[in-house]
Design an enzyme around this catalytic site. Structure first.
Site, PDB file in Angstrom:
ATOM      1  CB  SER A 127     -34.867   3.623   7.638  1.00 31.54           C
ATOM      2  OG  SER A 127     -33.630   4.299   7.749  1.00 31.54           O
ATOM      3  CD  GLU A 129     -29.006   5.559   6.190  1.00 33.21           C
ATOM      4  OE1 GLU A 129     -28.558   5.358   5.042  1.00 33.21           O
ATOM      5  OE2 GLU A 129     -28.434   6.281   7.017  1.00 33.21           O
ATOM      6  CE1 TYR A 151     -32.036  -0.968   8.185  1.00 34.51           C
ATOM      7  CE2 TYR A 151     -31.538   1.307   7.607  1.00 34.51           C
ATOM      8  CZ  TYR A 151     -32.246   0.385   8.342  1.00 34.51           C
ATOM      9  OH  TYR A 151     -33.190   0.816   9.248  1.00 34.51           O
TER      10      TYR A 151
END
Length: 328
Positions: A127, A129, A151
């Site tokens: 991801s 992120e 996360y």
């Protein structure tokens, strides 16, 4: 006939990937929680139209024995590991389960593959992120990670586990570092779908306002069906590599709001209210990906632009809510 195992098959990406693999002649298997099989109308909605064409297996990412059993039964040629606790806001509220599910789940699947089907090709859903507090813009495959949420941390760890199995155990293990990708099947809790659902409700007089958090956060948004094709392409290569998948363009949440309201000819400023409780404890303000490597080596590039994406999602939610509420 190739066999593919998809974890997270009931999610946005999993459902599109299952459709793609069926079109390509695969025998498709999916890992689902037992509770999903007990309430299919609620939890299998995204794949209800292909249930007769796929094979579902009950299992839990937290249990190695459970994962081992499914991999032993299916013996896949390709495994796409998409399942995760993927809602960033929830990861702040419940870091323990986010880290446990996302990290151990990845390790359990790779360990089972190594033991049972060492020639199986493995895809890990990374991801954007992971980049978090970015060290350079745009971000590439070599940009350092600095995650800003549980996360993001869990995804960096999964990425490292995947790379370790590739280097230490010679497993064909590739990671896709996917930037935000949305669609009509995105969960309502994610900001883009929250916006388009809210816009449709306001247009149909089912709501009077839309509460949002940080309108200045910027993301690189693409269209999910195109991104799952990139996943498949990664596992068709002769050697495993990691790839950034992105549009290379960034837009703010405010711009998405403007595009969504524009589709229904309403002024967003009359309806959007800022709710401080929706803001993250540690925000990621600017994510933009450089997918040059994917274009060069996979022949992949995005087709759907930002405005088209917002319009598609608003139109879908308008039609869905009209049917649901019997509105003309």
């Amino acid at each position: 006939m190739k066999k593919a195992l998809i974890t997270g098959i009931t999610g946005q990406d999993g459902s599109y990937l299952a459709e793609l693999l069926l079109q390509k002649g695969y025998e498709v298997h999916g890992l689902v929680r037992h509770v999903a099989l007990e309430s299919p109308e609620h939890r299998l909605g995204r794949i209800s139209h292909i249930l007769d064409k796929i094979n579902l297996h009950s299992g839990s990412l937290e249990s190695y024995a459970s994962i081992f059993s499914v991999v032993e039964k299916v013996r896949p040629d390709e495994c796409y590991h998409l399942a995760a606790q993927s809602f960033v806001a929830v990861s702040f509220e419940d870091a323990f389960s986010t880290l446990n599910t996302n990290i151990n789940g990845t390790l359990h699947i790779l360990a089972a593959i190594k033991e049972l089907v060492p020639n199986c090709k493995f895809y890990f859903a990374g991801s954007s992120e992971m980049f978090g507090k970015v060290h350079e813009t745009p971000q590439t495959e070599t940009t350092p990670f600095h995650p800003r949420s549980p996360y993001g941390i869990s995804k960096v760890t999964g990425f490292d586990i995947t790379r370790n199995y590739r280097e230490a155990h010679n497993v064909f293990a590739a990671s896709g570092i996917l930037f935000n990708h949305e669609s009509e099947r995105r969960g309502i809790q994610f900001v883009t779908r929250k916006i388009t659902d809210g816009v449709a409700k306001i247009k149909l007089d089912l709501a009077e306002e839309l509460k949002l958090g940080n309108l200045d956060a910027k993301r690189d948004w693409g269209y999910a069906p195109e991104y799952v094709e990139a996943m498949w392409l990664m596992l068709q290569q002769t050697a495993p590599e990691d790839f950034v998948i992105a549009t290379g363009r960034t837009h703010s949440v405010r711009e998405f709001v403007e595009a969504a309201f524009q589709e229904v000819n309403l002024n967003w400023q009359e309806y959007v209210k800022i709710d401080e409780s929706f803001k993250r404890p540690a925000e990621v303000n600017l994510l933009i990906g450089d997918a040059s490597k994917a274009k060069e080596k996979l022949g992949w590039q995005p087709q759907t632009d930002f405005i088209q994406l917002a319009k598609k999602m608003v139109r879908y939610d308008l039609e869905r809510l009209k049917k649901l509420n019997h509105v003309q």
